[in-house]
Enzyme design. Sequence first.
Site, mmCIF file in Angstrom:
data_model
loop_
_atom_site.group_PDB
_atom_site.id
_atom_site.type_symbol
_atom_site.label_atom_id
_atom_site.label_comp_id
_atom_site.label_asym_id
_atom_site.label_seq_id
_atom_site.Cartn_x
_atom_site.Cartn_y
_atom_site.Cartn_z
ATOM 1 N N ASP A 16 8.953 21.619 35.238
ATOM 2 C CA ASP A 16 7.703 22.063 35.852
ATOM 3 C C ASP A 16 6.693 20.938 35.676
ATOM 4 O O ASP A 16 6.238 20.665 34.554
ATOM 5 C CB ASP A 16 7.214 23.339 35.164
ATOM 6 C CG ASP A 16 5.972 23.928 35.834
ATOM 7 O OD1 ASP A 16 5.275 23.188 36.554
ATOM 8 O OD2 ASP A 16 5.698 25.124 35.631
ATOM 9 N N TYR A 37 -6.632 17.481 47.318
ATOM 10 C CA TYR A 37 -5.331 16.937 47.716
ATOM 11 C C TYR A 37 -5.479 15.470 48.130
ATOM 12 O O TYR A 37 -4.725 14.599 47.671
ATOM 13 C CB TYR A 37 -4.770 17.751 48.879
ATOM 14 C CG TYR A 37 -3.564 17.149 49.565
ATOM 15 C CD1 TYR A 37 -2.284 17.360 49.063
ATOM 16 C CD2 TYR A 37 -3.699 16.380 50.722
ATOM 17 C CE1 TYR A 37 -1.164 16.809 49.696
ATOM 18 C CE2 TYR A 37 -2.592 15.830 51.357
ATOM 19 C CZ TYR A 37 -1.329 16.042 50.843
ATOM 20 O OH TYR A 37 -0.228 15.500 51.472
ATOM 21 N N LYS A 71 -3.930 12.013 46.512
ATOM 22 C CA LYS A 71 -3.060 11.112 47.281
ATOM 23 C C LYS A 71 -3.655 9.708 47.363
ATOM 24 O O LYS A 71 -2.926 8.712 47.318
ATOM 25 C CB LYS A 71 -2.825 11.676 48.680
ATOM 26 C CG LYS A 71 -1.899 12.884 48.711
ATOM 27 C CD LYS A 71 -0.497 12.543 48.235
ATOM 28 C CE LYS A 71 0.482 13.683 48.449
ATOM 29 N NZ LYS A 71 1.850 13.356 47.977
#
Length: 250
Positions: free
Chosen positions: A57, A150, A154
Amino acid sequence: MKQALIVGGSTGMGKATAERLLEQGVEVAIIARGGENLDEVAKELSVKGSVKVYPVDLSKLEEVRKFTTILATELPNLEYLVNAAGYFKPKSFLEHTEEDYEIYHDFNKAFFFITQAAAQVMKENGGGSIVNIGSMWAKQAIKATPSSAYSMAKAGLHSLTQHLAMELADSKIRVNAVSPAVVVTPIYGSFIEKDKITESLQGFNDFHPIGRVGTAEDIAKTITFLLSDDSSWVTGAIWDIDGGVMAGRN
């Protein structure tokens, strides 16, 4: 036999890359969240070659640390690394919670330390190649799909790619990234019913100058090229594999 480690190799671009590497005779190890899906992927891919799977995980640093301590022993001939795990769910900036933020940045923390352990093995073996899966959203904001946390994560992965390319060059380790636009993968399952993802994403075809959304195989072909010696003079690159989106407005 050459060995490859794919972080997030049980679905989407990671799985497509695993398939291509297995077809090339590379032994593949996959890290992904444990469970029935990982077992099914191992069984499916084993018909193509040698596959190892490790349930980890990535949001739990203790599990990541445990894996990094065994990486050198489990993968002594490691030559390729692909950081492919991801999650995507559009949400407005003003509605983002701390939990939303951590989901994305936990991936980068895991990538950082797994890559560190992998690069040490590659250095001792005389070199290797690393490819990170970045995103067009790290370069260009899309109002219809708000994704600040997000995209921030990135963009950080793009930056890490360039820094590692510089730092690891003396160890003959190349580091590159791909930056896809809309690609049909299960990553959209966080907000689209899984059996409707392909159909739903067709609405983005015209967003891409080439006229269609991407496939996991489109990205996997480029990843395997960047891993291979055919791209031996490429490092620190962030490749737009995006159907032409970054070329201009369509």
